[in-house]
Design a protein around this motif. Structure first.
Motif, PDB file in Angstrom:
ATOM      1  N   ASP A  46       1.895 -16.173  -5.071  1.00  0.00           N
ATOM      2  CA  ASP A  46       0.488 -15.964  -5.398  1.00  0.00           C
ATOM      3  C   ASP A  46       0.172 -14.470  -5.463  1.00  0.00           C
ATOM      4  N   SER A  47       0.788 -13.729  -4.552  1.00  0.00           N
ATOM      5  CA  SER A  47       0.555 -12.292  -4.442  1.00  0.00           C
ATOM      6  C   SER A  47       1.868 -11.540  -4.605  1.00  0.00           C
ATOM      7  N   VAL A  48       1.763 -10.386  -5.249  1.00  0.00           N
ATOM      8  CA  VAL A  48       2.918  -9.498  -5.389  1.00  0.00           C
ATOM      9  C   VAL A  48       2.471  -8.103  -4.994  1.00  0.00           C
ATOM     10  N   ILE A  49       3.270  -7.484  -4.146  1.00  0.00           N
ATOM     11  CA  ILE A  49       3.019  -6.109  -3.735  1.00  0.00           C
ATOM     12  C   ILE A  49       4.227  -5.301  -4.200  1.00  0.00           C
ATOM     13  N   LEU A  50       3.955  -4.198  -4.856  1.00  0.00           N
ATOM     14  CA  LEU A  50       5.011  -3.356  -5.388  1.00  0.00           C
ATOM     15  C   LEU A  50       4.942  -1.999  -4.706  1.00  0.00           C
ATOM     16  N   GLY A  51       6.090  -1.570  -4.154  1.00  0.00           N
ATOM     17  CA  GLY A  51       6.138  -0.293  -3.458  1.00  0.00           C
ATOM     18  C   GLY A  51       7.283   0.570  -3.927  1.00  0.00           C
ATOM     19  N   LYS A  77      -1.227 -11.936 -11.105  1.00  0.00           N
ATOM     20  CA  LYS A  77      -1.057 -12.096  -9.659  1.00  0.00           C
ATOM     21  C   LYS A  77      -2.121 -11.343  -8.877  1.00  0.00           C
ATOM     22  N   HIS A  78      -2.315 -11.790  -7.649  1.00  0.00           N
ATOM     23  CA  HIS A  78      -3.056 -11.035  -6.645  1.00  0.00           C
ATOM     24  C   HIS A  78      -2.122  -9.858  -6.347  1.00  0.00           C
ATOM     25  N   LEU A  79      -2.505  -8.644  -6.732  1.00  0.00           N
ATOM     26  CA  LEU A  79      -1.577  -7.514  -6.774  1.00  0.00           C
ATOM     27  C   LEU A  79      -1.950  -6.413  -5.796  1.00  0.00           C
ATOM     28  N   GLY A  80      -0.925  -5.806  -5.203  1.00  0.00           N
ATOM     29  CA  GLY A  80      -1.085  -4.614  -4.384  1.00  0.00           C
ATOM     30  C   GLY A  80      -0.030  -3.603  -4.787  1.00  0.00           C
ATOM     31  N   LEU A  81      -0.389  -2.323  -4.741  1.00  0.00           N
ATOM     32  CA  LEU A  81       0.531  -1.252  -5.105  1.00  0.00           C
ATOM     33  C   LEU A  81       0.522  -0.189  -4.019  1.00  0.00           C
ATOM     34  N   TYR A 100       2.237   4.225 -11.323  1.00  0.00           N
ATOM     35  CA  TYR A 100       1.752   2.914 -11.744  1.00  0.00           C
ATOM     36  C   TYR A 100       0.818   3.026 -12.950  1.00  0.00           C
ATOM     37  N   PRO A 101       1.049   2.213 -13.977  1.00  0.00           N
ATOM     38  CA  PRO A 101       0.172   2.237 -15.156  1.00  0.00           C
ATOM     39  C   PRO A 101      -1.280   1.940 -14.782  1.00  0.00           C
ATOM     40  N   LYS A 102      -2.194   2.542 -15.534  1.00  0.00           N
ATOM     41  CA  LYS A 102      -3.625   2.395 -15.273  1.00  0.00           C
ATOM     42  C   LYS A 102      -4.041   0.932 -15.212  1.00  0.00           C
ATOM     43  N   GLU A 103      -3.536   0.110 -16.119  1.00  0.00           N
ATOM     44  CA  GLU A 103      -3.896  -1.311 -16.160  1.00  0.00           C
ATOM     45  C   GLU A 103      -3.559  -2.002 -14.834  1.00  0.00           C
ATOM     46  N   LEU A 104      -2.400  -1.696 -14.253  1.00  0.00           N
ATOM     47  CA  LEU A 104      -2.015  -2.289 -12.970  1.00  0.00           C
ATOM     48  C   LEU A 104      -2.872  -1.732 -11.837  1.00  0.00           C
ATOM     49  N   ARG A 105      -3.114  -0.432 -11.849  1.00  0.00           N
ATOM     50  CA  ARG A 105      -3.934   0.189 -10.786  1.00  0.00           C
ATOM     51  C   ARG A 105      -5.324  -0.424 -10.751  1.00  0.00           C
ATOM     52  N   GLU A 106      -5.907  -0.657 -11.931  1.00  0.00           N
ATOM     53  CA  GLU A 106      -7.256  -1.219 -11.993  1.00  0.00           C
ATOM     54  C   GLU A 106      -7.281  -2.700 -11.618  1.00  0.00           C
ATOM     55  N   HIS A 107      -6.196  -3.411 -11.884  1.00  0.00           N
ATOM     56  CA  HIS A 107      -6.111  -4.842 -11.565  1.00  0.00           C
ATOM     57  C   HIS A 107      -5.822  -5.098 -10.081  1.00  0.00           C
ATOM     58  N   SER A 108      -5.146  -4.181  -9.433  1.00  0.00           N
ATOM     59  CA  SER A 108      -4.689  -4.426  -8.060  1.00  0.00           C
ATOM     60  C   SER A 108      -5.856  -4.518  -7.082  1.00  0.00           C
ATOM     61  N   LYS A 109      -5.679  -5.367  -6.073  1.00  0.00           N
ATOM     62  CA  LYS A 109      -6.686  -5.576  -5.032  1.00  0.00           C
ATOM     63  C   LYS A 109      -6.631  -4.480  -3.970  1.00  0.00           C
ATOM     64  N   ALA A 110      -5.446  -3.854  -3.839  1.00  0.00           N
ATOM     65  CA  ALA A 110      -5.275  -2.779  -2.856  1.00  0.00           C
ATOM     66  C   ALA A 110      -4.279  -1.768  -3.402  1.00  0.00           C
TER      67      ALA A 110
END
Length: 158
Positions: A46-51, A77-81, A100-110
């Motif tokens: 459900d959630s993916v966190i990328l580090g 996904k419920h996203l965190g970066l 991180y691409p702008k689209e992912l940064r804006e979509h991420s919850k944290a």
């Protein structure tokens, strides 16, 4: 909720941050190091966190490759970066934006800047010389921001 923390780490700092984060998250959490599995399936989570970490001034190539291959799926996904780096403030923010691409940064919850480490004891000769010249560091230094990891986890748990 099932969460996958995906990371890449040169000397273990990002892995250490991912482990600390895992302890703070609700539900079932799995860790995957991109060095061991370069393109893990995301469908069961459900959630993916990328580090990632910054190594020699650049994001890890395995993270760049993973994002390129999975950006559409990550947007569902419920996203965190998060990023591990030794810089703070504006310079750290710039590195995060470059990673991180702008689209992912804006979509991420944290989004999180978890600090970093110079693990001189784990570096080869050339790495030690570069760190000494660039940062003036000759022994292990840890600036992992545990409070930031906790804040990040609270956002994702909400």
């Amino acid at each position: 909720m099932r969460t996958l923390i995906i990371f890449s780490s040169s000397h273990g700092t990002t892995e250490k941050a991912a482990q600390l984060l895992k302890k703070q998250l609700n539900g079932e959490v799995e860790l995957i190091n991109l060095k061991k599995l370069s393109n893990p399936p995301l469908t069961d989570y459900d959630s993916v966190i990328l580090g990632s970490s910054i190594y020699a001034g650049s994001v890890k190539s395995k993270v760049k490759q993973f994002i390129k291959q999975n950006q559409k799926s990550l947007m569902t996904k419920h996203l965190g970066l998060f990023l591990c780096c030794m810089f703070e403030g504006e310079k750290a923010e710039q590195q995060f934006e470059t990673t991180y691409p702008k689209e992912l940064r804006e979509h991420s919850k944290a989004n999180g800047l978890f600090g970093g480490e110079f693990m001189v004891s784990k570096m080869n000769f050339i790495e030690r010389q570069i760190v000494k010249k660039v940062a003036g560091v000759t022994s292990d230094v840890s600036k992992i921001n545990v409070e930031e990891i906790e804040r990040f986890a609270k956002k994702l748990n909400a």
